[in-house]
Design a protein around this motif. Sequence first.
Motif, PDB file in Angstrom:
ATOM      1  N   VAL A   1       0.880  -1.005   0.100  1.00  0.00           N
ATOM      2  CA  VAL A   1       0.084  -0.034   0.100  1.00  0.00           C
ATOM      3  C   VAL A   1       0.836   1.044   0.037  1.00  0.00           C
ATOM      4  CG1 VAL A   1      -1.831   1.272   1.386  1.00  0.00           C
ATOM      5  CG2 VAL A   1      -1.808  -1.285   1.391  1.00  0.00           C
ATOM      6  N   GLU A   2       0.733   2.097  -0.753  1.00  0.00           N
ATOM      7  CA  GLU A   2       1.235   3.469  -0.906  1.00  0.00           C
ATOM      8  C   GLU A   2       0.460   4.738  -0.774  1.00  0.00           C
ATOM      9  OE1 GLU A   2       4.530   3.240  -4.059  1.00  0.00           O
ATOM     10  OE2 GLU A   2       3.471   1.485  -4.744  1.00  0.00           O
ATOM     11  N   LYS A   3       1.023   5.632  -0.009  1.00  0.00           N
ATOM     12  CA  LYS A   3       0.446   6.812   0.169  1.00  0.00           C
ATOM     13  C   LYS A   3       1.404   7.886   0.452  1.00  0.00           C
ATOM     14  CE  LYS A   3      -1.382   7.698   4.059  1.00  0.00           C
ATOM     15  NZ  LYS A   3      -2.183   7.942   5.378  1.00  0.00           N
ATOM     16  N   ASP A   4       1.347   9.076  -0.175  1.00  0.00           N
ATOM     17  CA  ASP A   4       2.226  10.301   0.161  1.00  0.00           C
ATOM     18  C   ASP A   4       3.522  10.175   0.014  1.00  0.00           C
ATOM     19  OD1 ASP A   4      -0.184  11.772   0.167  1.00  0.00           O
ATOM     20  OD2 ASP A   4      -0.221  11.440   2.347  1.00  0.00           O
ATOM     21  N   GLY A   5       3.986   8.957  -0.807  1.00  0.00           N
ATOM     22  CA  GLY A   5       5.576   8.539  -1.032  1.00  0.00           C
ATOM     23  C   GLY A   5       5.784   7.536   0.105  1.00  0.00           C
ATOM     24  N   ARG A   6       4.815   7.274   0.773  1.00  0.00           N
ATOM     25  CA  ARG A   6       5.219   5.913   1.811  1.00  0.00           C
ATOM     26  C   ARG A   6       4.559   4.666   1.601  1.00  0.00           C
ATOM     27  NH1 ARG A   6       3.113   9.991   6.753  1.00  0.00           N
ATOM     28  NH2 ARG A   6       5.139  11.276   6.620  1.00  0.00           N
ATOM     29  N   ARG A   7       5.362   3.714   1.671  1.00  0.00           N
ATOM     30  CA  ARG A   7       5.015   2.232   1.537  1.00  0.00           C
ATOM     31  C   ARG A   7       5.105   1.335   2.690  1.00  0.00           C
ATOM     32  NH1 ARG A   7       8.571   0.641  -3.876  1.00  0.00           N
ATOM     33  NH2 ARG A   7       7.649   1.928  -5.379  1.00  0.00           N
ATOM     34  N   LEU A   8       3.968   0.629   2.841  1.00  0.00           N
ATOM     35  CA  LEU A   8       3.418  -0.237   3.876  1.00  0.00           C
ATOM     36  C   LEU A   8       3.320  -1.627   3.078  1.00  0.00           C
ATOM     37  CD1 LEU A   8       1.028  -0.139   6.815  1.00  0.00           C
ATOM     38  CD2 LEU A   8       0.959  -1.551   5.271  1.00  0.00           C
ATOM     39  N   VAL A   9       3.540  -2.763   3.681  1.00  0.00           N
ATOM     40  CA  VAL A   9       3.687  -4.122   3.105  1.00  0.00           C
ATOM     41  C   VAL A   9       3.163  -5.108   3.973  1.00  0.00           C
ATOM     42  CG1 VAL A   9       4.973  -5.995   2.075  1.00  0.00           C
ATOM     43  CG2 VAL A   9       5.762  -3.566   1.306  1.00  0.00           C
ATOM     44  N   VAL A  10       2.223  -5.953   3.471  1.00  0.00           N
ATOM     45  CA  VAL A  10       1.196  -6.756   4.340  1.00  0.00           C
ATOM     46  C   VAL A  10       1.855  -8.229   3.848  1.00  0.00           C
ATOM     47  CG1 VAL A  10      -0.801  -7.438   5.481  1.00  0.00           C
ATOM     48  CG2 VAL A  10      -0.274  -5.091   4.783  1.00  0.00           C
ATOM     49  N   ASP A  11       2.157  -8.983   4.837  1.00  0.00           N
ATOM     50  CA  ASP A  11       2.357 -10.469   4.691  1.00  0.00           C
ATOM     51  C   ASP A  11       3.355 -10.887   3.460  1.00  0.00           C
ATOM     52  OD1 ASP A  11       0.734 -10.997   6.952  1.00  0.00           O
ATOM     53  OD2 ASP A  11      -0.565 -11.998   5.756  1.00  0.00           O
ATOM     54  N   PRO A  12       4.629 -10.370   3.524  1.00  0.00           N
ATOM     55  CA  PRO A  12       5.614 -10.753   2.740  1.00  0.00           C
ATOM     56  C   PRO A  12       5.901 -12.213   3.016  1.00  0.00           C
ATOM     57  CG  PRO A  12       6.531  -9.141   4.115  1.00  0.00           C
ATOM     58  CD  PRO A  12       5.084  -9.579   4.460  1.00  0.00           C
ATOM     59  N   GLY A  13       5.298 -13.093   2.436  1.00  0.00           N
ATOM     60  CA  GLY A  13       5.513 -14.466   2.906  1.00  0.00           C
ATOM     61  C   GLY A  13       6.883 -15.302   2.015  1.00  0.00           C
ATOM     62  N   GLY A  14       6.832 -16.759   2.088  1.00  0.00           N
ATOM     63  CA  GLY A  14       7.776 -17.401   1.371  1.00  0.00           C
ATOM     64  C   GLY A  14       7.164 -17.646  -0.253  1.00  0.00           C
ATOM     65  N   LEU A  15       6.120 -17.157  -0.484  1.00  0.00           N
ATOM     66  CA  LEU A  15       5.713 -17.319  -1.844  1.00  0.00           C
ATOM     67  C   LEU A  15       5.346 -15.915  -2.684  1.00  0.00           C
ATOM     68  CD1 LEU A  15       2.666 -19.700  -1.510  1.00  0.00           C
ATOM     69  CD2 LEU A  15       4.970 -20.412  -2.018  1.00  0.00           C
ATOM     70  N   THR A  16       6.436 -15.002  -1.921  1.00  0.00           N
ATOM     71  CA  THR A  16       6.416 -13.646  -2.349  1.00  0.00           C
ATOM     72  C   THR A  16       8.090 -13.131  -2.616  1.00  0.00           C
ATOM     73  OG1 THR A  16       4.371 -12.724  -1.280  1.00  0.00           O
ATOM     74  CG2 THR A  16       5.783 -11.199  -1.855  1.00  0.00           C
ATOM     75  N   GLY A  17       8.266 -12.620  -3.725  1.00  0.00           N
ATOM     76  CA  GLY A  17       9.505 -12.250  -3.922  1.00  0.00           C
ATOM     77  C   GLY A  17      10.078 -11.008  -3.146  1.00  0.00           C
ATOM     78  N   PRO A  18      11.371 -11.010  -2.715  1.00  0.00           N
ATOM     79  CA  PRO A  18      11.918  -9.876  -1.817  1.00  0.00           C
ATOM     80  C   PRO A  18      11.481  -8.578  -2.265  1.00  0.00           C
ATOM     81  CG  PRO A  18      13.674 -10.973  -2.755  1.00  0.00           C
ATOM     82  CD  PRO A  18      12.400 -11.823  -3.161  1.00  0.00           C
ATOM     83  N   GLU A  19      11.236  -8.337  -3.611  1.00  0.00           N
ATOM     84  CA  GLU A  19      11.323  -6.792  -4.143  1.00  0.00           C
ATOM     85  C   GLU A  19       9.895  -6.091  -3.619  1.00  0.00           C
ATOM     86  OE1 GLU A  19       9.381 -10.042  -6.802  1.00  0.00           O
ATOM     87  OE2 GLU A  19      11.224  -9.969  -5.728  1.00  0.00           O
ATOM     88  N   ALA A  20       8.984  -7.172  -3.186  1.00  0.00           N
ATOM     89  CA  ALA A  20       7.898  -6.319  -2.620  1.00  0.00           C
ATOM     90  C   ALA A  20       8.117  -5.417  -1.337  1.00  0.00           C
ATOM     91  CB  ALA A  20       6.811  -7.660  -1.943  1.00  0.00           C
ATOM     92  N   LEU A  21       9.353  -5.655  -0.799  1.00  0.00           N
ATOM     93  CA  LEU A  21       9.748  -4.774   0.330  1.00  0.00           C
ATOM     94  C   LEU A  21      10.656  -3.716  -0.189  1.00  0.00           C
ATOM     95  CD1 LEU A  21      10.403  -7.818   2.826  1.00  0.00           C
ATOM     96  CD2 LEU A  21       8.596  -5.778   3.071  1.00  0.00           C
ATOM     97  N   ASP A  22      10.849  -3.579  -1.447  1.00  0.00           N
ATOM     98  CA  ASP A  22      11.669  -2.562  -1.707  1.00  0.00           C
ATOM     99  C   ASP A  22      11.172  -1.060  -1.575  1.00  0.00           C
ATOM    100  OD1 ASP A  22      13.517  -4.309  -2.835  1.00  0.00           O
ATOM    101  OD2 ASP A  22      12.784  -3.725  -5.105  1.00  0.00           O
ATOM    102  N   GLY A  23      11.874  -0.251  -0.911  1.00  0.00           N
ATOM    103  CA  GLY A  23      11.234   1.124  -0.589  1.00  0.00           C
ATOM    104  C   GLY A  23      10.149   1.251   0.617  1.00  0.00           C
ATOM    105  N   ALA A  24       9.926   0.106   1.172  1.00  0.00           N
ATOM    106  CA  ALA A  24       8.937  -0.042   2.244  1.00  0.00           C
ATOM    107  C   ALA A  24       9.827   0.285   3.701  1.00  0.00           C
ATOM    108  CB  ALA A  24       8.258  -1.323   2.241  1.00  0.00           C
ATOM    109  N   ASP A  25       9.233   0.977   4.532  1.00  0.00           N
ATOM    110  CA  ASP A  25       9.426   1.228   5.898  1.00  0.00           C
ATOM    111  C   ASP A  25       8.487   0.729   6.935  1.00  0.00           C
ATOM    112  OD1 ASP A  25      11.721   2.939   5.260  1.00  0.00           O
ATOM    113  OD2 ASP A  25      10.432   4.608   5.124  1.00  0.00           O
ATOM    114  N   ALA A  26       7.446  -0.026   6.505  1.00  0.00           N
ATOM    115  CA  ALA A  26       6.525  -0.624   7.486  1.00  0.00           C
ATOM    116  C   ALA A  26       6.068  -1.928   6.829  1.00  0.00           C
ATOM    117  CB  ALA A  26       5.488   0.483   7.867  1.00  0.00           C
ATOM    118  N   VAL A  27       5.927  -2.852   7.809  1.00  0.00           N
ATOM    119  CA  VAL A  27       5.418  -4.235   7.394  1.00  0.00           C
ATOM    120  C   VAL A  27       4.744  -4.700   8.286  1.00  0.00           C
ATOM    121  CG1 VAL A  27       6.186  -6.453   7.063  1.00  0.00           C
ATOM    122  CG2 VAL A  27       7.575  -4.740   6.277  1.00  0.00           C
TER     123      VAL A  27
END
Length: 219
Positions: free
Chosen positions: A13-39
């Motif tokens: 989820v992105e808003k105002d230049g901020r990124r939040l990621v939910v449930d980056p599990g073992g079936l998800t590539g690590p690129e999902a967390l690029d630029g994220a400060d909150a998980v």
Amino acid sequence: MQLTKFGHACVRVEKDGRRLVVDPGGLTGPEALDGADAVLVTHEHFDHFSEETLRRAAERNPRLRVWTNSAVAARLDGLGTRVTAVGDGETFAAEGFDVQVHGTWHAVIHPDVPRVTNVGFLIDGALFHPGDALTVPGTPVDTLLLPVHAPWSTTGHLIDYVREVAPRDAYAIHDGALNDIGTAMVDGFLGERGPGVPARYRRLAPGATVRIGLSQPAR
């Protein structure tokens, strides 16, 4: 807000230049967390939580913080105050996103399979990710992330769940084990050809982005 679907049950989820990621599990590539400060992590199962991926992301980004249940927090020992354990009824701010916690337990798979803790997250009062449970948050939900395939549910359960939550839009998640035939079957029951749900049901391709929010129609 902008919503991006990643592998299986993970979204960003992105808003105002901020990124939040939910449930980056073992079936998800690590690129999902690029630029994220909150998980946010709903529970400890491998398809929602990858300890290795999160620890590597935390090493790369000293600003990264994680909110999750106590069981997952215990597995992230060593990250100190960067990990916060939360439970049902709590609210917190995660890098500019307002988050409410709903639910306590993973859905029952079988009486002989031990249940684990599972928390759902309502983000900015608009987007709800229930994790592995059909938790009804008891507050209006604009956009529901719907776990469409799991050993603990049926399509009938999903129809009743969407009717009870009554979101405007429902987007499919937790679909990593479905082939094209299974996807078409679920889409048929939850879409316009089905018995009827109060939401526009949609499926995002991995990496696809859509705008969501109380004042912004999905497209």
